[in-house]
Design a protein around this motif. Structure first.
Motif, PDB file in Angstrom:
ATOM      1  N   ASN A 202       0.830  -1.214   0.000  1.00 57.14           N
ATOM      2  CA  ASN A 202       0.000   0.000   0.000  1.00 57.14           C
ATOM      3  C   ASN A 202       0.861   1.258   0.000  1.00 57.14           C
ATOM      4  O   ASN A 202       0.467   2.287  -0.557  1.00 57.14           O
ATOM      5  CB  ASN A 202      -0.942  -0.004   1.203  1.00 57.14           C
ATOM      6  N   CYS A 205       1.969   1.695  -3.581  1.00 55.97           N
ATOM      7  CA  CYS A 205       0.842   2.090  -4.420  1.00 55.97           C
ATOM      8  C   CYS A 205       0.464   3.549  -4.212  1.00 55.97           C
ATOM      9  O   CYS A 205      -0.262   4.123  -5.025  1.00 55.97           O
ATOM     10  CB  CYS A 205      -0.363   1.189  -4.132  1.00 55.97           C
ATOM     11  N   SER A 206       0.945   4.145  -3.122  1.00 56.81           N
ATOM     12  CA  SER A 206       0.640   5.550  -2.821  1.00 56.81           C
ATOM     13  C   SER A 206       1.854   6.456  -3.012  1.00 56.81           C
ATOM     14  O   SER A 206       1.730   7.683  -2.887  1.00 56.81           O
ATOM     15  CB  SER A 206       0.144   5.677  -1.376  1.00 56.81           C
ATOM     16  N   VAL A 246       5.979  -4.719  -6.605  1.00 60.24           N
ATOM     17  CA  VAL A 246       4.691  -4.087  -6.886  1.00 60.24           C
ATOM     18  C   VAL A 246       4.685  -3.411  -8.256  1.00 60.24           C
ATOM     19  O   VAL A 246       3.644  -3.332  -8.918  1.00 60.24           O
ATOM     20  CB  VAL A 246       4.349  -3.076  -5.774  1.00 60.24           C
ATOM     21  N   HIS A 261      -6.530  -1.774 -10.379  1.00 62.12           N
ATOM     22  CA  HIS A 261      -5.194  -1.206 -10.254  1.00 62.12           C
ATOM     23  C   HIS A 261      -5.219   0.320 -10.411  1.00 62.12           C
ATOM     24  O   HIS A 261      -4.534   1.027  -9.673  1.00 62.12           O
ATOM     25  CB  HIS A 261      -4.253  -1.842 -11.278  1.00 62.12           C
ATOM     26  N   CYS A 265      -4.015   1.316  -7.091  1.00 59.89           N
ATOM     27  CA  CYS A 265      -2.552   1.305  -7.213  1.00 59.89           C
ATOM     28  C   CYS A 265      -2.137   2.009  -8.496  1.00 59.89           C
ATOM     29  O   CYS A 265      -1.429   1.434  -9.330  1.00 59.89           O
ATOM     30  CB  CYS A 265      -2.010  -0.126  -7.169  1.00 59.89           C
ATOM     31  N   CYS A 267      -0.024   4.148  -8.981  1.00 58.29           N
ATOM     32  CA  CYS A 267       1.422   4.359  -9.110  1.00 58.29           C
ATOM     33  C   CYS A 267       2.096   3.256  -9.916  1.00 58.29           C
ATOM     34  O   CYS A 267       3.208   3.434 -10.412  1.00 58.29           O
ATOM     35  CB  CYS A 267       2.066   4.474  -7.728  1.00 58.29           C
ATOM     36  N   PRO A 332      -4.656  -4.646  -4.591  1.00 58.94           N
ATOM     37  CA  PRO A 332      -4.042  -3.394  -4.144  1.00 58.94           C
ATOM     38  C   PRO A 332      -3.613  -3.525  -2.700  1.00 58.94           C
ATOM     39  O   PRO A 332      -4.222  -4.233  -1.940  1.00 58.94           O
ATOM     40  CB  PRO A 332      -5.165  -2.381  -4.312  1.00 58.94           C
TER      41      PRO A 332
END
Length: 332
Positions: A202, A205-206, A246, A261, A265, A267, A332
């Motif tokens: 996470n 993804c951020s 990731v 996604h 996610c 990113c 995610p």
């Protein structure tokens, strides 16, 4: 015959090292590459859904391994000496979507199927670390069963937050300590405890939305703070699993995957330059965390240690096509 791979076998391979022949650790990187290739050939015809037979031919050949007397040093710990298992992490440790057959099921936290801490069924049906350790000690305690959130009774000592990021790790560590001391089934002073930690997806993804908050050094600082909190507890073996790659999520294609996604996610979605930047950060997460854990800074007591599991570093995600599916729950 195609080789079928379950990633949890690697976690066990380092804990239950009494089963490993001489020279195994030296061959570790080579073996990881072989496993990475094997995962890519794990076909749909061989895959069976959760709560059914795993489809993996488990050949559990390790002999019973328990000390004659409970050890006083973690460096003498054997699989049968472990009394309690626990876990910290995010959606993967929470088992989110692990029993999903249809899209709505992705919301379920099937903690009993979590690779790190699940205890549903037996090793013949569900391959998890606790189910392996139960082959050594039938009295093992702490593993999750069934479906429920972090505060459900069946979660037990699984304090993973499905939406958690690394900054929640100190809070999770405090929560686990409270549960250990409040649970009448745990003798904190005498029981040997294995605590698995797996988190970071996470964060990555951020990352592109707040590069300071999710900086690799901040990620490692959060992990270190949590481990230092856990150091308060006697007789503990902390098992830190390095984050997976990731940045490869964009290779897992299909309408449902693409929608999820982009929503959760983003990113990992975009042009090659964006993905290359995320890959560099992903690798820094892995490198800096491994350096921290292996530095020796947590080896101050005979009854506490932290080990790092790097097997995801070289594990490529399988791509989805008409014949092939991912072995991991790629959420995610």
């Amino acid at each position: 015959m195609e080789k079928q791979v379950v990633l949890l076998a690697f976690v066990l391979s380092l804990i239950a090292c009494t089963c490993a022949p001489p020279g195994s650790l030296e061959r570790y990187p080579e073996t990881l590459k072989i496993l990475s290739d094997d995962v890519r050939t794990f076909t749909l015809s061989k895959y069976s859904r959760s709560r059914q037979k795993s489809g993996v031919n488990i050949k559990f050949k390790c002999d019973p391994s328990k000390s004659a007397e409970p050890p006083t040093s973690v460096h003498q710990l054997r699989p049968g000496d472990i009394n309690v298992v626990a876990a910290l992490g995010d959606s993967q440790t929470a088992g989110q979507g692990a029993d999903a057959k249809y899209l709505p099921g992705v919301a379920n936290e099937a903690r009993g199927l979590s690779a790190m801490i699940g205890g549903d069924e037996t090793l013949d049906e569900v391959v998890t670390l606790p189910n392996v350790l139960r082959r050594y000690n039938q009295e093992l305690y702490g593993y999750s069963i069934g479906v429920g959130d972090v505060d459900s009774p069946q979660s037990r000592l699984n304090v993973a937050d499905a939406r958690g990021k690394s900054q929640t790790m100190p809070e999770q560590a405090e929560k686990l300590i409270s549960r250990l001391y409040d649970d009448p089934n745990v003798d904190v002073e005498s029981d040997w405890k294995v605590v698995s930690i797996f988190i970071g997806g996470n964060d990555l993804c951020s990352w592109c939305n707040d590069k300071d908050l999710y900086d690799p050094e901040q990620y490692v600082a959060n992990m270190e703070e949590a481990i230092k909190i856990l150091e308060q507890v006697p007789r503990m073996f902390v098992n830190v699993v390095g984050i997976s790659n990731v940045y490869e999520l964009g290779n897992i294609t299909g309408v449902p995957c693409d929608l999820f996604h982009w929503a959760f996610c983003e990113c990992a979605m975009g042009d090659n330059e964006k993905i290359a930047e995320l890959k560099a950060i992903n690798k820094e997460y892995q490198r800096l965390l491994e350096e921290s854990i292996t530095s020796g800074q947590f080896d101050k007591r005979e009854d506490f240690t932290v080990v790092y599991q790097p097997f995801f570093h070289d594990m490529d995600f399988p791509t989805v096509s008409e014949k092939y599916i991912p072995l991991l729950k790629l959420k995610p």
